[in-house]
Design an enzyme around this catalytic site. Structure first.
Site, PDB file in Angstrom:
ATOM      1  N   LYS A 197     -82.275 -65.490 -44.929  1.00 32.48           N
ATOM      2  CA  LYS A 197     -82.783 -64.262 -45.570  1.00 32.48           C
ATOM      3  C   LYS A 197     -82.156 -64.020 -46.934  1.00 32.48           C
ATOM      4  O   LYS A 197     -82.796 -63.433 -47.807  1.00 32.48           O
ATOM      5  CB  LYS A 197     -82.568 -63.046 -44.651  1.00 32.48           C
ATOM      6  CG  LYS A 197     -83.502 -63.080 -43.444  1.00 32.48           C
ATOM      7  CD  LYS A 197     -83.727 -61.721 -42.826  1.00 32.48           C
ATOM      8  CE  LYS A 197     -84.840 -61.820 -41.788  1.00 32.48           C
ATOM      9  NZ  LYS A 197     -85.128 -60.611 -41.079  1.00 32.48           N
ATOM     10  N   LYS A 238     -91.092 -69.767 -38.732  1.00 33.33           N
ATOM     11  CA  LYS A 238     -91.561 -68.828 -37.710  1.00 33.33           C
ATOM     12  C   LYS A 238     -92.540 -67.813 -38.327  1.00 33.33           C
ATOM     13  O   LYS A 238     -92.459 -67.516 -39.524  1.00 33.33           O
ATOM     14  CB  LYS A 238     -90.397 -68.116 -37.026  1.00 33.33           C
ATOM     15  CG  LYS A 238     -89.692 -67.081 -37.849  1.00 33.33           C
ATOM     16  CD  LYS A 238     -88.826 -66.172 -36.963  1.00 33.33           C
ATOM     17  CE  LYS A 238     -88.346 -65.004 -37.805  1.00 33.33           C
ATOM     18  NZ  LYS A 238     -87.953 -63.837 -37.096  1.00 33.33           N
ATOM     19  N   LYS A 270     -93.042 -61.017 -40.469  1.00 33.56           N
ATOM     20  CA  LYS A 270     -93.666 -59.893 -41.186  1.00 33.56           C
ATOM     21  C   LYS A 270     -93.494 -60.040 -42.688  1.00 33.56           C
ATOM     22  O   LYS A 270     -94.316 -59.595 -43.461  1.00 33.56           O
ATOM     23  CB  LYS A 270     -92.986 -58.579 -40.799  1.00 33.56           C
ATOM     24  CG  LYS A 270     -93.039 -58.210 -39.369  1.00 33.56           C
ATOM     25  CD  LYS A 270     -92.421 -56.805 -39.208  1.00 33.56           C
ATOM     26  CE  LYS A 270     -91.762 -56.667 -37.865  1.00 33.56           C
ATOM     27  NZ  LYS A 270     -90.306 -56.895 -37.908  1.00 33.56           N
TER      28      LYS A 270
HETATM   29  N1  AQP Z   1     -92.293 -65.709 -34.740  1.00 30.89           N
HETATM   30  C1  AQP Z   1     -91.680 -65.185 -33.699  1.00 30.89           C
HETATM   31  N2  AQP Z   1     -91.762 -65.778 -32.493  1.00 30.89           N
HETATM   32  C2  AQP Z   1     -91.146 -65.247 -31.400  1.00 30.89           C
HETATM   33  N3  AQP Z   1     -90.437 -64.094 -31.444  1.00 30.89           N
HETATM   34  C3  AQP Z   1     -90.347 -63.476 -32.629  1.00 30.89           C
HETATM   35  N4  AQP Z   1     -89.741 -62.339 -33.010  1.00 30.89           N
HETATM   36  C4  AQP Z   1     -89.936 -62.131 -34.334  1.00 30.89           C
HETATM   37  N5  AQP Z   1     -90.677 -63.124 -34.844  1.00 30.89           N
HETATM   38  C5  AQP Z   1     -90.948 -63.972 -33.807  1.00 30.89           C
HETATM   39  C6  AQP Z   1     -88.982 -61.495 -32.094  1.00 30.89           C
HETATM   40  O1  AQP Z   1     -89.487 -60.169 -32.235  1.00 30.89           O
HETATM   41  C7  AQP Z   1     -88.400 -59.256 -32.026  1.00 30.89           C
HETATM   42  C8  AQP Z   1     -88.397 -58.268 -33.160  1.00 30.89           C
HETATM   43  O2  AQP Z   1     -88.107 -58.938 -34.364  1.00 30.89           O
HETATM   44  P1  AQP Z   1     -87.765 -58.097 -35.654  1.00 30.89           P
HETATM   45  O3  AQP Z   1     -88.986 -57.590 -36.250  1.00 30.89           O
HETATM   46  O4  AQP Z   1     -86.775 -57.074 -35.339  1.00 30.89           O
HETATM   47  O5  AQP Z   1     -87.030 -59.096 -36.601  1.00 30.89           O
HETATM   48  P2  AQP Z   1     -87.340 -60.550 -37.049  1.00 30.89           P
HETATM   49  O6  AQP Z   1     -86.953 -61.501 -35.983  1.00 30.89           O
HETATM   50  O7  AQP Z   1     -86.628 -60.726 -38.346  1.00 30.89           O
HETATM   51  O8  AQP Z   1     -88.920 -60.567 -37.217  1.00 30.89           O
HETATM   52  P3  AQP Z   1     -89.786 -60.849 -38.485  1.00 30.89           P
HETATM   53  O9  AQP Z   1     -91.198 -60.691 -38.163  1.00 30.89           O
HETATM   54  O10 AQP Z   1     -89.370 -62.159 -39.075  1.00 30.89           O
HETATM   55  O11 AQP Z   1     -89.403 -59.664 -39.420  1.00 30.89           O
HETATM   56  P4  AQP Z   1     -88.932 -59.695 -40.906  1.00 30.89           P
HETATM   57  O12 AQP Z   1     -89.915 -60.534 -41.626  1.00 30.89           O
HETATM   58  O13 AQP Z   1     -88.947 -58.251 -41.297  1.00 30.89           O
HETATM   59  O14 AQP Z   1     -87.553 -60.278 -40.922  1.00 30.89           O
HETATM   60  C9  AQP Z   1     -87.111 -60.081 -31.946  1.00 30.89           C
HETATM   61  O15 AQP Z   1     -86.741 -60.213 -30.595  1.00 30.89           O
HETATM   62  C10 AQP Z   1     -87.508 -61.402 -32.516  1.00 30.89           C
HETATM   63  O16 AQP Z   1     -86.765 -62.452 -31.948  1.00 30.89           O
END
Ligand code: AQP
Length: 335
Positions: A115, A199, A202
């Site tokens: 990140k 992965k 968002k």
């Molecule tokens: N691609 C994914 N596959 C499986 N699990 C996922 N999670 C996120 N992306 C995937 C799981 O969703 C939960 C919430 O995640 P989060 O939104 O708190 O943070 P993150 O993991 O950083 O998700 P994003 O979508 O990648 O958000 P941004 O882009 O804002 O950083 C967690 O349990 C995560 O494992």
């Protein structure tokens, strides 16, 4: 351990549209766990501000993440649903744990490296110590089980190390339980529709990389049609998919949504080309995602209701947090 003592905690950041990765990797598990155990689900807004957020949008996103929880099947009478910043104990315990965690441990966190990008000096201190706040979220309630996607496994391991060190340093054996990650077996990481090595996320620039829970049927079909694949037909065995990451991802999504094993899906689809498979995938995605999106939109038209849900959750969470914090302050020697 008896079922009574089991406690689930997990959170989702209000950083934008929730997507299929959040749903299949985490929220689906949240929903099934609420039938078995006491569960606390948190909209982790303090995590979201580790990168700059538009304040107006953040408020909207906190409510929309709450709506997404409810629309996916979480029940605010069964589970505690609240936003992190409304219970100040999260920040207080995070500070205490900042003083327990070691720099060397945080230096190993791969999500910070991903990140922060190439210029780490410009990343916020909050982004660096994010895993300590995550440990505080879990340990504040002495949670024993944490449903997360595979990307959070390393942070969970760090949380266990911090809990163990706290228990040792302050000679309070077993005070903090060592929480267990609960990671979905079949699809622990949903990958981007544009790149099978990344992965689904968002914050990825291209909206074509993900299926959002609020996407319309038309948008889902377009995204699936455009999803990256390869020129070979669908194979018979899982082994043949090893190096075909994008194909494997789409087949895994289909398998998870239809509740069929990958083996069964390959039996059904082998020899078919991707245009046939993608039509089938679109159909099942539209059937399962669109009703959730419709419900999110309905719930977002009653923000007073969503705020009430969060306040109810905050009251329950605060009570539990304060009981534990009292003991933590006592253990650490704070008056
Ligand atoms: N691609 C994914 N596959 C499986 N699990 C996922 N999670 C996120 N992306 C995937 C799981 O969703 C939960 C919430 O995640 P989060 O939104 O708190 O943070 P993150 O993991 O950083 O998700 P994003 O979508 O990648 O958000 P941004 O882009 O804002 O950083 C967690 O349990 C995560 O494992």
């Amino acid at each position: 351990m008896s079922d009574k003592k089991k406690l689930v905690f997990s959170g989702v950041q209000p950083t934008g549209n929730l997507h299929l990765g959040n749903l299949l990797g985490a929220i689906k598990n949240f929903v099934s766990l609420q039938k078995e155990m006491e569960c606390i689900y948190c909209v982790v807004d303090l995590h979201a501000i580790t990168v700059m957020q538009d304040p107006k949008k953040l408020k909207e996103n906190i409510l929309e993440t709450t709506a997404s929880f409810l629309a996916s099947g979480l029940d605010s009478d069964k589970s505690i649903i609240f936003n992190q910043s409304s219970v100040s104990g999260h920040a207080e315990l995070a500070w205490i744990l900042n003083c327990v965690a070691r720099l060397g441990w945080l230096n190993r966190m791969t999500q910070f490296k991903d990140k922060a990008g190439s210029d780490k000096e410009k990343a916020s201190v909050g982004l660096y110590i994010y895993p300590n706040l995550m440990a505080a979220d879990i340990l504040l309630y002495k949670a024993t089980h944490v449903p997360v996607g595979a990307d959070q496994k390393q942070h969970l391991e760090l949380c266990r190390d911090i809990a163990q060190k706290f228990n040792n340093d302050f000679s309070c054996e077993n005070f903090f339980p060592l929480p267990e990650p609960l990671i979905q077996k079949n699809i622990s990481r949903v990958m981007s529709l544009r790149d099978g090595t990344k992965k689904m996320s968002k914050s990825e620039d291209s909206d074509y990389s993900r299926i959002n829970l609020k996407d319309t049927a038309d948008e889902i079909s377009k995204k699936v049609k455009k999803a990256k694949t390869d020129s070979l037909p669908i194979p018979e065995t899982e082994k043949e998919l090893e190096k075909r990451l994008e194909a494997l991802n789409l087949l895994n999504i289909y398998s998870e949504i239809t509740n069929k094993s990958l083996k069964e899906v390959l039996k059904e689809m082998s020899g078919k080309d991707f245009s046939y498979f993608k039509n089938k995938l679109s159909e099942v995605l539209v059937d399962s995602v669109c009703p959730i999106g419709k419900k999110i939109k309905e719930l977002m038209s009653d923000k007073v209701y969503l705020q009430k849900v969060l306040i109810k959750g905050k009251e329950k969470a605060s009570k539990k947090a304060e009981e534990n914090l009292k003991k933590i302050r006592e253990i650490v020697g704070l008056l």
